[in-house]
Design an enzyme around this catalytic site. Structure first.
Site, PDB file in Angstrom:
ATOM      1  N   ASP A  12      -2.827  23.345  31.193  1.00  0.00           N
ATOM      2  CA  ASP A  12      -2.929  24.773  31.535  1.00  0.00           C
ATOM      3  C   ASP A  12      -1.657  25.332  32.154  1.00  0.00           C
ATOM      4  OD1 ASP A  12      -5.644  24.572  30.754  1.00  0.00           O
ATOM      5  OD2 ASP A  12      -6.151  23.835  32.747  1.00  0.00           O
ATOM      6  N   LYS A  15       1.577  26.726  28.105  1.00  0.00           N
ATOM      7  CA  LYS A  15       2.305  26.244  26.919  1.00  0.00           C
ATOM      8  C   LYS A  15       2.149  27.180  25.723  1.00  0.00           C
ATOM      9  CE  LYS A  15       0.127  22.222  26.971  1.00  0.00           C
ATOM     10  NZ  LYS A  15      -0.541  22.182  28.275  1.00  0.00           N
ATOM     11  N   ALA A  38      -8.376  21.319  24.401  1.00  0.00           N
ATOM     12  CA  ALA A  38      -7.306  22.265  24.736  1.00  0.00           C
ATOM     13  C   ALA A  38      -7.787  23.681  24.464  1.00  0.00           C
ATOM     14  CB  ALA A  38      -6.084  21.964  23.879  1.00  0.00           C
ATOM     15  N   GLY A  39      -7.081  24.650  24.994  1.00  0.00           N
ATOM     16  CA  GLY A  39      -7.451  26.046  24.720  1.00  0.00           C
ATOM     17  C   GLY A  39      -6.315  26.978  25.048  1.00  0.00           C
ATOM     18  N   HIS A  40      -5.932  27.801  24.090  1.00  0.00           N
ATOM     19  CA  HIS A  40      -4.898  28.803  24.341  1.00  0.00           C
ATOM     20  C   HIS A  40      -5.507  30.173  24.097  1.00  0.00           C
ATOM     21  CE1 HIS A  40      -2.107  25.572  24.219  1.00  0.00           C
ATOM     22  NE2 HIS A  40      -2.208  25.371  22.931  1.00  0.00           N
ATOM     23  N   THR A 132     -14.278  17.986  29.422  1.00  0.00           N
ATOM     24  CA  THR A 132     -14.609  19.293  28.845  1.00  0.00           C
ATOM     25  C   THR A 132     -15.925  19.215  28.065  1.00  0.00           C
ATOM     26  OG1 THR A 132     -13.316  18.753  26.881  1.00  0.00           O
ATOM     27  CG2 THR A 132     -12.180  19.948  28.636  1.00  0.00           C
ATOM     28  N   GLN A 227      -2.918  19.408  26.801  1.00  0.00           N
ATOM     29  CA  GLN A 227      -3.111  18.881  28.161  1.00  0.00           C
ATOM     30  C   GLN A 227      -1.738  18.711  28.842  1.00  0.00           C
ATOM     31  OE1 GLN A 227      -5.036  16.840  25.548  1.00  0.00           O
ATOM     32  NE2 GLN A 227      -6.323  18.622  25.735  1.00  0.00           N
ATOM     33  N   THR A 311     -11.232  26.758  27.890  1.00  0.00           N
ATOM     34  CA  THR A 311     -12.230  26.052  27.089  1.00  0.00           C
ATOM     35  C   THR A 311     -13.604  26.093  27.754  1.00  0.00           C
ATOM     36  OG1 THR A 311     -10.533  24.619  26.206  1.00  0.00           O
ATOM     37  CG2 THR A 311     -12.776  23.804  26.035  1.00  0.00           C
ATOM     38  N   GLY A 425       5.425  36.955  33.129  1.00  0.00           N
ATOM     39  CA  GLY A 425       4.314  37.870  32.867  1.00  0.00           C
ATOM     40  C   GLY A 425       3.560  37.414  31.638  1.00  0.00           C
TER      41      GLY A 425
HETATM   42  P1  IMP Z   1     -11.583  15.350  28.218  1.00  0.00           P
HETATM   43  O1  IMP Z   1     -10.228  15.477  27.638  1.00  0.00           O
HETATM   44  O2  IMP Z   1     -12.531  16.438  27.793  1.00  0.00           O
HETATM   45  O3  IMP Z   1     -12.154  13.984  28.066  1.00  0.00           O
HETATM   46  O4  IMP Z   1     -11.450  15.557  29.825  1.00  0.00           O
HETATM   47  C1  IMP Z   1     -10.759  14.622  30.642  1.00  0.00           C
HETATM   48  C2  IMP Z   1     -10.000  15.333  31.758  1.00  0.00           C
HETATM   49  O5  IMP Z   1      -8.944  16.102  31.179  1.00  0.00           O
HETATM   50  C3  IMP Z   1     -10.843  16.323  32.565  1.00  0.00           C
HETATM   51  O6  IMP Z   1     -10.351  16.341  33.879  1.00  0.00           O
HETATM   52  C4  IMP Z   1     -10.534  17.657  31.910  1.00  0.00           C
HETATM   53  O7  IMP Z   1     -10.724  18.742  32.793  1.00  0.00           O
HETATM   54  C5  IMP Z   1      -9.064  17.467  31.581  1.00  0.00           C
HETATM   55  N1  IMP Z   1      -8.609  18.286  30.443  1.00  0.00           N
HETATM   56  C6  IMP Z   1      -8.826  18.066  29.131  1.00  0.00           C
HETATM   57  N2  IMP Z   1      -8.245  19.021  28.392  1.00  0.00           N
HETATM   58  C7  IMP Z   1      -7.621  19.847  29.236  1.00  0.00           C
HETATM   59  C8  IMP Z   1      -6.812  21.005  29.058  1.00  0.00           C
HETATM   60  O8  IMP Z   1      -6.527  21.460  27.949  1.00  0.00           O
HETATM   61  N3  IMP Z   1      -6.342  21.577  30.200  1.00  0.00           N
HETATM   62  C9  IMP Z   1      -6.607  21.078  31.445  1.00  0.00           C
HETATM   63  N4  IMP Z   1      -7.342  19.993  31.647  1.00  0.00           N
HETATM   64  C10 IMP Z   1      -7.852  19.377  30.554  1.00  0.00           C
END
Ligand code: IMP
Length: 434
Positions: A12, A15, A38-40, A132, A227, A311, A425
């Protein structure tokens, strides 16, 4: 010149905005690890759209977006993102601009159920990861157990052989999930997979051949990490990590063309402060441990920075910049340069910040000993104390502002790499080449 872009913190870091900027100078934008965890957030056709799998570079019409074999692919999510982009007029035909490696593992209802079920059972214990819930860990687990199912299996095998693979995959979790639930999950997948087969078939590529051809034509490649380094399976804050590798060598594995990634420039993206979602301590977290006003500062930064998961919508935990962790990320991920994002959030008139901010430059152990490196033992993070340098807060997050320039110089001196980009910004053009 090719580029690998990585998160330098716990994800987060902003990126998506940098990918958008770098994509204007790239032909291929490639995801090489992670999945729809992930999420953008992007503005597409005047509407906010969150992409989880398709690289953010898709918004530049000249790019081809590749999902490499290091990714775990939920095909329903991919299909829905493609439809969203098509509805918004941002994509005419997926076949023209989106490619998926034949070797990419499919993330199925079984994986999602395992992830959610295990987290539910672990809730309230130290074993709770705060995933997630998208099934990412279990999908990498079945890949490593060698019972996973790849895109090419779905498209290339006859129906009987494919059903046997599905049976083998589900069978290994019968005990954990129970027979009925197991059958239900397999039935669910078997219901939608024939349609997914038709949808995926035209998108599949042999990544190596595809990338080799692109290189021969002089294409420019951008590898988009998901991530952040501190969530890396080997180098992150284990066990509170994701299940893939988020460092630069992963780009050469997860997208099949290591001779290309060896020459790439690696840029790490960090925020001017820190956030984290999910379980696991971090030393500079503002959680009222050292003073009551910490909570107020965290609340203001969260609100001003919109620090809620793209996400899952979870509020992100907030902390001061940690240069010990950032230096570790730079070194362990092989970063050549940094991008610092969201400095404007701190200078947006937050009442709790009284003209200065803090930056962690070392840790202090219980007995008073100073620690200058990032420790491996996870339980240490709740015990050690941050050693802060207090620095003046800038008026504007531009390198022409002396206080901001001083902050960037401190980061450069500490980490040993230059800051090349700075975000100031949310808009597309609010990025400075420092
Ligand atoms: P998983 O990837 O869903 O198995 O989650 C494992 C850890 O990675 C958890 O703490 C999630 O909150 C963190 N995590 C997974 N994807 C992201 C992301 O895109 N941004 C921030 N944290 C993430």
């Amino acid at each position: 010149m090719h580029t690998i872009l990585l998160g330098a913190q716990w994800g987060d870091e902003g990126k998506g905005k940098l990918v958008d900027h770098l994509s204007s100078k790239s032909d291929y934008v490639i995801r090489f690890q992670g999945g729809n965890n992930a999420g953008h957030s992007l503005w597409v056709g005047g509407k906010k759209t969150v992409l989880h799998l398709i690289p953010s570079g898709i918004l530049h019409p000249h790019t081809t977006c590749v999902i490499g074999e290091g990714v775990v692919l939920d095909p329903l999510v991919l299909r829905s993102e493609i439809h969203k982009l098509m509805d918004a007029g941002a994509l005419a035909d997926a076949k023209d601009r989106i490619r998926v490696s034949e070797r990419t593992h499919l993330l199925l209802p079984l994986h999602r159920a395992l992830d959610q079920e295990r987290e539910r059972k672990r809730a309230g214990t130290r074993g709770y990861i705060g995933t997630t819930g998208r099934g990412i860990g279990p999908c990498y687990e079945t890949k490593a157990r060698r019972t996973g199912i790849r895109c090419i299996d779905l498209v290339g095998l006859d129906a009987v052989s494919f059903a046997a693979l599905m049976e083998r995959l589900h069978e290994s979790y019968r005990e954990e999930l129970g027979s009925d639930r197991n059958q239900e999950l397999m039935g669910e997948a078997m219901g939608f997979l024939p349609e997914i087969r038709n949808f995926l078939a035209p998108l599949l590529i042999d990544t190596l051949e595809f990338m080799k051809a692109g290189k021969a034509q002089g294409k420019r490649f951008l590898f988009e990490g998901a991530q952040g380094v501190m969530l890396d399976l080997d180098h992150g804050t284990y066990p509170y990590v994701t299940s893939s590798h988020t460092t630069s060598p992963a780009a050469g594995i997860g997208a099949a063309f290591p001779s290309l990634t060896r020459d790439a420039k690696v840029i790490g993206c960090a925020k001017a402060y820190l956030t984290r979602v999910g379980a696991g301590d971090f030393v500079t977290e503002l959680r009222g441990r050292w003073s009551a006003e910490e909570l107020l500062i965290a609340e203001e930064i969260r609100a001003a920075g919109g620090e809620f998961g793209a996400t899952t919508g979870r509020p992100r935990r907030i902390g001061w910049q940690d240069l010990v962790a950032l230096k570790y990320a730079v070194e362990v991920a092989g970063m050549d340069a940094l991008a610092i994002m969201k400095g404007d959030v701190l200078s947006s008139g937050l009442h709790s910040l009284k003209g200065s901010i803090r930056v962690c430059v070392a840790y202090r152990e219980k007995g008073g000993r100073i620690l200058n490196h990032f420790p491996a033992l996870e339980s240490t993070f709740s015990e050690i104390e941050p050693v802060y340098e207090e620095i003046p807060l800038w008026k504007s997050a531009r390198s022409t502002d002396p206080a901001y320039k001083r902050y960037l110089s401190l980061i450069e001196a500490f980490t040993g790499v230059p800051v090349l980009f700075s975000g100031h910004g949310p808009e597309r053009e609010q990025i400075e080449i420092v």
